[in-house]
Design a protein around this motif. Sequence first.
Motif, PDB file in Angstrom:
ATOM      1  N   THR A  93     -38.294 -10.156 -46.639  1.00  0.00           N
ATOM      2  CA  THR A  93     -37.393  -9.310 -45.850  1.00  0.00           C
ATOM      3  C   THR A  93     -36.992  -8.209 -47.073  1.00  0.00           C
ATOM      4  OG1 THR A  93     -36.550 -11.678 -44.474  1.00  0.00           O
ATOM      5  CG2 THR A  93     -34.931  -9.110 -44.852  1.00  0.00           C
ATOM      6  N   MET A 141     -26.779  -7.265 -48.505  1.00  0.00           N
ATOM      7  CA  MET A 141     -27.007  -7.736 -47.143  1.00  0.00           C
ATOM      8  C   MET A 141     -25.580  -8.081 -47.325  1.00  0.00           C
ATOM      9  SD  MET A 141     -30.529  -9.860 -46.108  1.00  0.00           S
ATOM     10  CE  MET A 141     -30.571  -9.540 -44.883  1.00  0.00           C
ATOM     11  N   GLY A 143     -22.892  -9.858 -44.649  1.00  0.00           N
ATOM     12  CA  GLY A 143     -23.375 -10.430 -43.350  1.00  0.00           C
ATOM     13  C   GLY A 143     -21.286 -10.916 -42.817  1.00  0.00           C
ATOM     14  N   MET A 161     -24.708  -7.858 -39.125  1.00  0.00           N
ATOM     15  CA  MET A 161     -25.382  -7.899 -41.015  1.00  0.00           C
ATOM     16  C   MET A 161     -25.358  -6.303 -40.798  1.00  0.00           C
ATOM     17  SD  MET A 161     -26.853  -9.439 -43.227  1.00  0.00           S
ATOM     18  CE  MET A 161     -27.090 -10.823 -43.737  1.00  0.00           C
ATOM     19  N   THR A 180     -33.513 -10.813 -39.719  1.00  0.00           N
ATOM     20  CA  THR A 180     -32.157 -11.180 -39.710  1.00  0.00           C
ATOM     21  C   THR A 180     -32.465 -12.164 -38.820  1.00  0.00           C
ATOM     22  OG1 THR A 180     -31.378  -9.917 -41.423  1.00  0.00           O
ATOM     23  CG2 THR A 180     -29.802 -11.003 -39.477  1.00  0.00           C
ATOM     24  N   THR A 183     -34.415 -15.755 -38.613  1.00  0.00           N
ATOM     25  CA  THR A 183     -33.708 -16.198 -40.024  1.00  0.00           C
ATOM     26  C   THR A 183     -32.543 -16.945 -39.346  1.00  0.00           C
ATOM     27  OG1 THR A 183     -34.605 -15.024 -41.937  1.00  0.00           O
ATOM     28  CG2 THR A 183     -31.976 -16.077 -42.225  1.00  0.00           C
TER      29      THR A 183
END
Length: 238
Positions: A93, A141, A143, A161, A180, A183
Amino acid sequence: MLSTEGAAPTKEAPAYPHHDDPRYKFGSGAYHYDAPYQLIHDNLLNLSHLGYVHLKTICGNARQHMNAQMKVTAEGDCVKVVRLMPGTPPPPTYKAAWPFGETCDRWQEIKFDLTHLRIWTDAIEPGHGALDDSNRGGFHMRGFHGITPETETTAHYFWSMASNRHPDMPETIDTVIEQTKFTFDEDKTVIEAQHRNMVQFGQQATWLDIHVDAGAVRACRVIARLLEQQRHQELAQA
Ligand SMILES: [Fe+2]
């Protein structure tokens, strides 16, 4: 006993300025979990699982995840975990979003609050700044993870995110959001399987906390303390 009947928020929802920041783009989603809410907390507070579970997205070197420099602090009902991983291979990523070379320096900060967790992770090219500089550049990132118990064995999980665009790779941010989602699908699969095993094996299973669980253990203690306080209040009012 977990009591959610008529539960009302006691705090305002956290502000997330990255959602409105033009340098960032965000995606979001929601899950219904067939697993207790605290298993989701445990997962988010122990990011060493990235190296084993998220091999197609945000993994990295599993050994370096296990040996990351880690600092856990607690203040009131909040727990903070900071993890540093300098000189580590950038996972898929990160490479999709940023023109990293063979290694990058990774920074991870998890903030546990009762209503939500905030997980901010960054990566910079080696030599492009200090990992402990809050103004570090590189790939970010940001989150948000809102976990709401439904019953003692089920939960709702809301996430967003936000990631920043590299000036030379502006379109890849959509890939980051897609990865994401993938994931978090993986997390759901693992956590629900964990819960099924706990139900199946019950007391025969041994629960073993290791060093990377330090943040999760602290958060668990916060919740246990508050549930105990609530129980005493209910007894006093009975
Ligand atoms: Fe995960």
